[in-house]
Design an enzyme around this catalytic site. Structure first.
Site, PDB file in Angstrom:
ATOM      1  N   HIS A  30      21.979  18.159  61.953  1.00  0.00           N
ATOM      2  CA  HIS A  30      22.790  19.208  61.685  1.00  0.00           C
ATOM      3  C   HIS A  30      23.491  19.478  63.251  1.00  0.00           C
ATOM      4  O   HIS A  30      22.710  19.522  64.220  1.00  0.00           O
ATOM      5  CB  HIS A  30      21.946  20.485  61.421  1.00  0.00           C
ATOM      6  CG  HIS A  30      22.881  21.613  61.182  1.00  0.00           C
ATOM      7  ND1 HIS A  30      23.973  21.728  60.365  1.00  0.00           N
ATOM      8  CD2 HIS A  30      22.742  23.145  61.658  1.00  0.00           C
ATOM      9  CE1 HIS A  30      24.402  22.724  60.464  1.00  0.00           C
ATOM     10  NE2 HIS A  30      23.721  23.720  61.221  1.00  0.00           N
ATOM     11  N   HIS A  42      27.875  27.119  64.522  1.00  0.00           N
ATOM     12  CA  HIS A  42      27.629  25.938  63.573  1.00  0.00           C
ATOM     13  C   HIS A  42      28.377  26.126  62.390  1.00  0.00           C
ATOM     14  O   HIS A  42      28.375  27.303  61.859  1.00  0.00           O
ATOM     15  CB  HIS A  42      26.510  25.422  63.616  1.00  0.00           C
ATOM     16  CG  HIS A  42      25.329  26.356  63.154  1.00  0.00           C
ATOM     17  ND1 HIS A  42      24.728  26.277  62.134  1.00  0.00           N
ATOM     18  CD2 HIS A  42      24.843  27.484  63.993  1.00  0.00           C
ATOM     19  CE1 HIS A  42      23.783  27.281  61.944  1.00  0.00           C
ATOM     20  NE2 HIS A  42      23.978  28.047  62.889  1.00  0.00           N
ATOM     21  N   CYS A 151      29.525  19.909  59.296  1.00  0.00           N
ATOM     22  CA  CYS A 151      29.120  20.735  60.380  1.00  0.00           C
ATOM     23  C   CYS A 151      29.517  19.588  61.609  1.00  0.00           C
ATOM     24  O   CYS A 151      29.891  20.174  62.486  1.00  0.00           O
ATOM     25  CB  CYS A 151      27.624  20.820  60.429  1.00  0.00           C
ATOM     26  SG  CYS A 151      26.387  19.326  60.356  1.00  0.00           S
TER      27      CYS A 151
END
Length: 261
Positions: A30, A42, A151
């Site tokens: 991530h 994010h 992401c």
């Protein structure tokens, strides 16, 4: 610079860095932009942000607890947006922190067997990176898509300002290109089994094809990328209608977010 990844200590990261951490026992990573002050901006699937469950095995990157004992504005996001401001602890979830590498040479890129760790593209100055991330926190980054707008795509855009013109192909994400590149390399190398009886030889060729397929989709070498100002992002990606509809709501619901120092 590690062979597969670039693990760093918390005190080594700087404002404007593209950082990432691994989830689900290194199954995927991530990504986000560290904006300073122990805060990260994010991008996540919007629907997961509305789930209030302890576990969610059928959703990508399930949302963490909604309350943070450290930062009162942790978890801030605009309505209908997947761009989130989190504290570093909540972003990492007890995981290690890794720093995404920019401006690597082609030879270094090809030695990185795992996608989503580096790019040959150059990074813009930290202040520009932070400005993009904070702007997108207020205005959104469109709809989340695992292969075309995830992401890593968000962090790559914040760092480079590069946008892919052809939205029908794979996005900027190295993870996405790895998912596609591995099966493709296996398919292309399968006829070689008839010519190369040695499993080592076939494996070497397959690995080479896999790395080359990743390199071909890197934003630093693609010919279908353009530099786009963050203020023009909605127009270029066809978000204008949604952007206009949510603009007024964002202004009324906007909370004061202090820029990290």
């Amino acid at each position: 610079m590690g062979l597969l990844t670039n693990k760093v200590e918390r005190d080594e990261i700087k404002a404007g860095d593209h950082i990432y951490t691994y989830r689900a026992v290194f199954t995927y990573s991530h990504h986000g932009i560290y904006v300073g002050g122990s805060k990260v901006v994010h991008f996540r699937p919007e629907q997961n942000l509305n789930l209030i469950t302890e576990t969610s095995s059928d959703s990508y990157d399930p949302a963490p607890p909604s309350s943070c004992p450290t930062f009162p504005d942790c978890g801030f996001r605009q309505p209908n947006s997947g761009v989130v401001l989190s504290c570093l602890d909540c972003f990492l979830r007890n995981g290690s922190v890794y720093c995404f590498e920019y401006g690597v040479t082609p030879s270094v890129f090809l030695t990185k067997l795992r996608g989503g760790t580096c790019t040959t593209a150059a990074s813009d100055p930290p202040e520009t990176v932070i400005q993009r991330a904070m702007y997108l926190l207020q205005n959104g980054f469109g709809n989340y898509d695992v292969f075309q707008n995830n992401c890593e795509d968000f962090a790559l855009y914040c760092k480079s300002g590069l946008l892919i013109v052809d939205r029908l192909g794979v996005g900027r994400s190295g993870q996405a290109s790895s998912i596609i590149g591995a099966p493709l390399a296996a398919i292309l190398s399968s006829p070689l089994k008839l010519l190369m009886p040695s499993p080592v030889g076939v494996a070497t060729v397959t690995a080479g094809m896999y790395c080359m397929s990743r390199y071909a989709t890197d934003i630093g070498v693609r010919s279908d990328v353009v530099k786009v100002a963050v203020e023009d992002l909605a127009v270029n990606l066809g978000w204008l209608t949604h952007h206009e509809e949510t603009g007024e709501a964002n202004e009324t619901s906007n909370r004061q977010i202090s820029m990290p120092r």
